[in-house]
Design a protein around this motif. Structure first.
Motif, PDB file in Angstrom:
ATOM      1  N   UNK A 194      19.422   6.563  59.067  1.00 54.31           N
ATOM      2  CA  UNK A 194      19.643   7.852  59.739  1.00 54.31           C
ATOM      3  C   UNK A 194      18.846   8.984  59.106  1.00 54.31           C
ATOM      4  N   UNK A 195      18.716   9.002  57.803  1.00 50.53           N
ATOM      5  CA  UNK A 195      17.977  10.079  57.148  1.00 50.53           C
ATOM      6  C   UNK A 195      16.529  10.127  57.629  1.00 50.53           C
ATOM      7  N   UNK A 196      15.898   8.957  57.723  1.00 57.75           N
ATOM      8  CA  UNK A 196      14.513   8.915  58.184  1.00 57.75           C
ATOM      9  C   UNK A 196      14.391   9.313  59.646  1.00 57.75           C
ATOM     10  N   UNK A 197      15.344   8.877  60.460  1.00 56.10           N
ATOM     11  CA  UNK A 197      15.323   9.217  61.885  1.00 56.10           C
ATOM     12  C   UNK A 197      15.458  10.719  62.080  1.00 56.10           C
ATOM     13  N   UNK A 198      16.409  11.329  61.383  1.00 57.68           N
ATOM     14  CA  UNK A 198      16.647  12.765  61.529  1.00 57.68           C
ATOM     15  C   UNK A 198      15.478  13.582  60.983  1.00 57.68           C
ATOM     16  N   UNK A 199      14.888  13.114  59.890  1.00 57.58           N
ATOM     17  CA  UNK A 199      13.740  13.825  59.329  1.00 57.58           C
ATOM     18  C   UNK A 199      12.584  13.807  60.320  1.00 57.58           C
ATOM     19  N   UNK A 200      12.378  12.679  60.992  1.00 60.03           N
ATOM     20  CA  UNK A 200      11.306  12.563  61.978  1.00 60.03           C
ATOM     21  C   UNK A 200      11.572  13.461  63.187  1.00 60.03           C
ATOM     22  N   UNK A 201      12.822  13.503  63.646  1.00 57.30           N
ATOM     23  CA  UNK A 201      13.156  14.257  64.849  1.00 57.30           C
ATOM     24  C   UNK A 201      13.271  15.760  64.615  1.00 57.30           C
ATOM     25  N   UNK A 202      13.873  16.152  63.481  1.00 53.95           N
ATOM     26  CA  UNK A 202      14.217  17.568  63.282  1.00 53.95           C
ATOM     27  C   UNK A 202      13.593  18.188  62.038  1.00 53.95           C
ATOM     28  N   UNK A 203      12.841  17.406  61.284  1.00 56.66           N
ATOM     29  CA  UNK A 203      12.147  17.909  60.095  1.00 56.66           C
ATOM     30  C   UNK A 203      13.103  18.557  59.094  1.00 56.66           C
ATOM     31  N   UNK A 204      14.285  17.961  58.964  1.00 57.27           N
ATOM     32  CA  UNK A 204      15.281  18.422  57.994  1.00 57.27           C
ATOM     33  C   UNK A 204      15.763  17.228  57.180  1.00 57.27           C
ATOM     34  N   UNK A 205      15.828  17.406  55.884  1.00 53.83           N
ATOM     35  CA  UNK A 205      16.309  16.326  55.032  1.00 53.83           C
ATOM     36  C   UNK A 205      17.818  16.146  55.195  1.00 53.83           C
ATOM     37  N   UNK A 206      18.249  14.937  54.975  1.00 51.26           N
ATOM     38  CA  UNK A 206      19.669  14.645  55.072  1.00 51.26           C
ATOM     39  C   UNK A 206      19.942  13.269  54.505  1.00 51.26           C
TER      40      UNK A 206
END
Length: 236
Positions: free
Chosen positions: A139-151
């Protein structure tokens, strides 16, 4: 300084915390290498007495109700280089601490978390596996790709972090429950280092919340709380 500290927040868990502590005492690392800290979070039963009798090294009280308040109280009295957090209604395999350490020794990793085993069957088991074994790990990689925010993903009752990482984020964020572990994940991912979700770091946990609130309704509440925290500027 201890090699590990394990913090167990507990509210009216006198019947379950003894099993959590018993499972920790069976770890395949020397007993003197880790300490067990039980945090009585305003219980009205004899949780504190039960934890002490079961073998907790420290039993402390936190009167501000809420999971992260209790976790932070445990952290403040802990001595471990690695601080792990376990729910009072969960039990761990004999190599839990060893798996935590191996995960944290990976380059750039500041915290690690893993899934719960609720003992589900049928459709619930497959949905749970999809979320915890596959989606959470990426999920962290997916969200970083989509929204450019770390998580990252942290399950509050099954995670650990380097002491320095918790200190770097100023301690655990003061949230009572919903979004508490998500906020920890965001702060560590954005200020300290990588949050690694390890599907092999599994603990057995009670499905009682799902029985009380319903499987899908509870999953939706967790998802909504996670994304509320993820997009909030408060946890930058």
């Amino acid at each position: 300084m201890k090699r590990f500290s394990v913090v167990i927040p507990a509210y009216n868990e006198s019947k379950t915390i003894v099993h959590a502590i018993a499972s920790l005492k069976r770890q395949n690392v020397p007993r003197e290498a880790f300490e067990i800290i039980a945090v009585d979070n305003n219980s009205t039963d004899d949780t504190a007495v039960a934890a002490h009798r079961a073998g907790a090294d420290k039993v402390v009280a936190e009167h501000e109700k809420g999971t992260n308040f209790a976790r932070q109280r445990g952290f403040l009295v802990s001595e471990g280089k690695i601080v792990a957090f376990l729910d009072a209604d969960s039990t761990v395999p004999h190599d839990w601490l060893m798996r935590i350490e191996m995960s944290l020794l990976k380059p750039g990793v500041a915290a690690v978390s893993g899934p719960y085993d609720y003992g589900f069957r049928g459709l619930r088991l497959w949905v749970d596996k999809l979320f915890q074994n596959i989606l959470f790990a990426h999920l962290a990689e997916i969200l970083k790709f989509l929204f450019h925010r770390r998580g990252g993903v942290i399950i509050g009752g099954n995670f650990a972090a380097w002491r320095w990482a918790i200190e770097k984020i100023g301690g655990l964020p003061p949230l009572r429950f919903w979004g508490d572990d998500a906020a920890i994940a965001m702060l560590i991912a954005r200020k300290a280092g990588r949050v690694f979700f390890n599907p092999g770091l599994r603990v057995k946990s009670s499905p009682r919340r799902f029985k009380e609130e319903g499987f899908f309704s509870l999953e939706i509440r967790y998802i909504r709380a996670y994304f509320k925290v993820y997009f909030s500027k408060e946890w930058e």
